[in-house]
Write an enzyme that holds these catalytic residues in place. Structure first.
Site, short mmCIF file in Angstrom:
data_model
loop_
_atom_site.label_atom_id
_atom_site.label_comp_id
_atom_site.label_asym_id
_atom_site.label_seq_id
_atom_site.Cartn_x
_atom_site.Cartn_y
_atom_site.Cartn_z
CG HIS A 125 -58.27 -4.28 -67.79
ND1 HIS A 125 -59.52 -4.72 -67.42
CD2 HIS A 125 -57.99 -4.91 -68.95
CE1 HIS A 125 -59.96 -5.60 -68.32
NE2 HIS A 125 -59.05 -5.72 -69.26
CG ASP A 202 -55.08 -5.66 -62.40
OD1 ASP A 202 -54.67 -6.80 -62.67
OD2 ASP A 202 -55.83 -5.01 -63.16
CD GLN A 205 -51.57 -8.10 -69.26
OE1 GLN A 205 -50.68 -8.82 -69.70
NE2 GLN A 205 -52.78 -8.10 -69.78
CE LYS A 228 -55.28 -10.95 -68.67
NZ LYS A 228 -55.79 -10.62 -70.00
CB CYS A 366 -60.54 -3.59 -71.19
SG CYS A 366 -61.33 -4.88 -72.14
N1 7TS Z 1 -56.28 -6.23 -65.37
C1 7TS Z 1 -55.40 -6.11 -66.37
C2 7TS Z 1 -54.19 -5.24 -66.21
C3 7TS Z 1 -55.63 -6.81 -67.56
O1 7TS Z 1 -54.75 -6.70 -68.56
C4 7TS Z 1 -56.79 -7.63 -67.68
C5 7TS Z 1 -57.13 -8.33 -68.96
C6 7TS Z 1 -57.64 -7.73 -66.59
C7 7TS Z 1 -57.37 -7.00 -65.45
C8 7TS Z 1 -58.86 -8.60 -66.60
O2 7TS Z 1 -58.49 -9.95 -66.62
P1 7TS Z 1 -59.59 -11.10 -66.79
O3 7TS Z 1 -58.78 -12.34 -66.95
O4 7TS Z 1 -60.41 -11.08 -65.55
O5 7TS Z 1 -60.39 -10.74 -68.02
N2 7TS Z 1 -56.54 -7.75 -70.09
C9 7TS Z 1 -56.86 -7.99 -71.38
C10 7TS Z 1 -56.20 -7.37 -72.42
O6 7TS Z 1 -55.30 -6.55 -72.30
N3 7TS Z 1 -56.71 -7.81 -73.60
O7 7TS Z 1 -57.69 -8.68 -73.32
C11 7TS Z 1 -57.78 -8.81 -71.94
#
Ligand code: 7TS
Length: 412
Positions: A125, A202, A205, A228, A366
């Site tokens: 991501h 990371d 997920q 999430k 992303c």
């Molecule tokens: N890393 C992964 C693997 C992710 O899926 C996401 C967000 C992030 C980092 C960033 O997370 P945040 O909470 O800091 O934004 N993924 C997604 C997605 O798959 N669709 O919308 C956000």
């Protein structure tokens, strides 16, 4: 759900899922972007504001003490949830993005110099890609990428060659938000340690879908987002091993994080507070604590089994459809299925599904380099959580079948 509760009983605890969208009962299949929130999380945040709200770590008055206890109590819950040794290893952040930026801006910039290497992967991501690009540019370190197999899984033999004695940091996703593949995190952490590098996982997920144990993984850093995993937006955490965090400099400065201040200089509080400048996201932390209680009562092992089963079912149903391509490995997956319908833009697919009340995400998720590697500009993605069941996937497949017929006619 195997174990305590059925998905339909769980669904009834999520007020937002009780509605119709475009005349159809909502089927929410976008939990990888953000999960929905159970009533008890919403009520915990509301109760905090109605009863306990005050700023933390300052007042001696009753509300100030209650707010501080609630905030620090949430930190203890996060520590137990991922099995950190102590709550002092948990830094509250805005989410995964801020957590990774903290390590890339503080740790990486302090240790990396020209000739050193930062190793990431091509399936990341953007949140676990761009901070490292910037750190490499700022320090003169070289950015390298772990090799992947044809199905997007990591090539561990190749990884052993990519990670060298010059490597200072290895950062990779535990569970891909596009491919749904669970990566061999423990093995990669061990490879990083074998050359004296640190490993960041990371967990954006993985924390919602897998039982995470940072001591078992032995990772140096673990980043995740509350939103999430049934918690509010705006709150997440960075786990770091105590001995590493203690040597790291803060990246934000101001109130809350200081010990002694004079007109020209200042000293910092101990960890974790030195990394939490300013008034923190107190209500968010309270909501995350309530989400962790909720998930823990259901049992992460039950959630993991449920989400793996749904991912396998979706993979089988979707790949059996003519004209549908499903991306990522056929096994070792959980929580989502990313796909395309031949000759139809995924935005059009998502629009037709939405007209039948089925919410999926369409776009590059992303992960633009990964899209180029898959040789597509975008995909559709259905992602699942504890409130989904096979019937939701059947609705997706039925709507997709109608989309296929519709576009088949439109294109033909
Ligand atoms: N890393 C992964 C693997 C992710 O899926 C996401 C967000 C992030 C980092 C960033 O997370 P945040 O909470 O800091 O934004 N993924 C997604 C997605 O798959 N669709 O919308 C956000």
């Amino acid at each position: 759900m195997s174990g305590l509760l059925s998905a339909s009983e769980l669904k009834s605890q999520f007020p937002i899922l009780q509605q119709e969208v475009n005349g159809h009962p909502l089927v929410y299949l976008d939990s990888a972007a953000t999960s929905q929130k159970p009533r008890r999380v919403i009520e915990a945040v509301q109760r905090y504001y109605e009863r306990d709200n005050a700023n933390v770590h300052r007042g001696v008055h009753t509300l100030g003490t209650r707010a501080t206890d609630a905030y620090e109590g949430a930190r203890e819950k996060v520590a137990r949830f991922i099995n950190a040794r102590s709550a002092s290893e948990i830094i509250f952040t805005r989410g995964t993005t801020t957590a990774i930026n903290t390590v890339a801006s503080s740790y990486a910039r302090a240790v990396c110099k020209p000739g050193d290497e930062i190793v990431i992967s091509p399936i990341e991501h953007h949140a676990n890609l761009i901070p490292w690009q910037q750190a490499a540019k700022a320090t003169g370190a070289t950015l390298k990428h772990l090799p992947v197999n044809d199905d997007g899984s990591f090539d561990l033999e190749g990884a052993a060659k990519t990670i060298t004695p010059n490597t200072k940091i290895v950062a990779f996703t535990h569970l891909s938000n596009v491919l749904g593949v669970v990566n061999p995190a423990k093995e990669l952490v061990a490879m990083a340690h074998a050359v004296g590098a640190k490993a960041l996982i990371d967990g954006a997920q993985s924390a919602p879908h897998l039982k995470v144990d940072v001591q078992e993984l032995d990772c140096d850093f673990f980043a995740f987002s509350g939103h999430k995993m049934c918690g509010p937006t705006g709150i997440g955490a960075l786990y770091g091993k105590r001995e590493i965090l203690e040597k790291m400099e803060p990246i934000e400065f101001g109130g809350e994080m200081i010990d002694f201040v004079d007109l020209f200089d200042a000293t910092w509080k101990e960890i974790p507070w030195r990394f939490e400048a300013g008034t923190p996201i107190i209500a968010g932390a309270v909501g995350l604590g309530a989400a962790i209680d909720f998930l823990t009562e259901i049992g992460m092992a039950n959630i993991e089994a449920h989400d793996r089963k749904l991912a396998a079912y979706a993979y089988d149903r979707l790949s059996a459809m003519d004209g549908v391509t499903v991306y990522g490995p056929s096994s070792g997956r959980t929580s989502l299925a990313t796909f395309n319908l031949d000759d139809v833009h995924p935005h059009d697919v998502a629009t037709v599904l939405d007209a039948e009340g089925v919410a999926v995400r369409a776009g590059h998720h992303c992960a633009q380099p990964l899209m180029r590697w898959l040789q597509v500009t975008a995909t559709a993605r259905a992602s699942f959580y504890l409130y989904n069941d096979e019937a939701d996937i059947d609705r997706l497949v039925a709507s997709l079948q109608r989309a296929k017929e519709y576009f088949g006619h439109a294109i033909g």
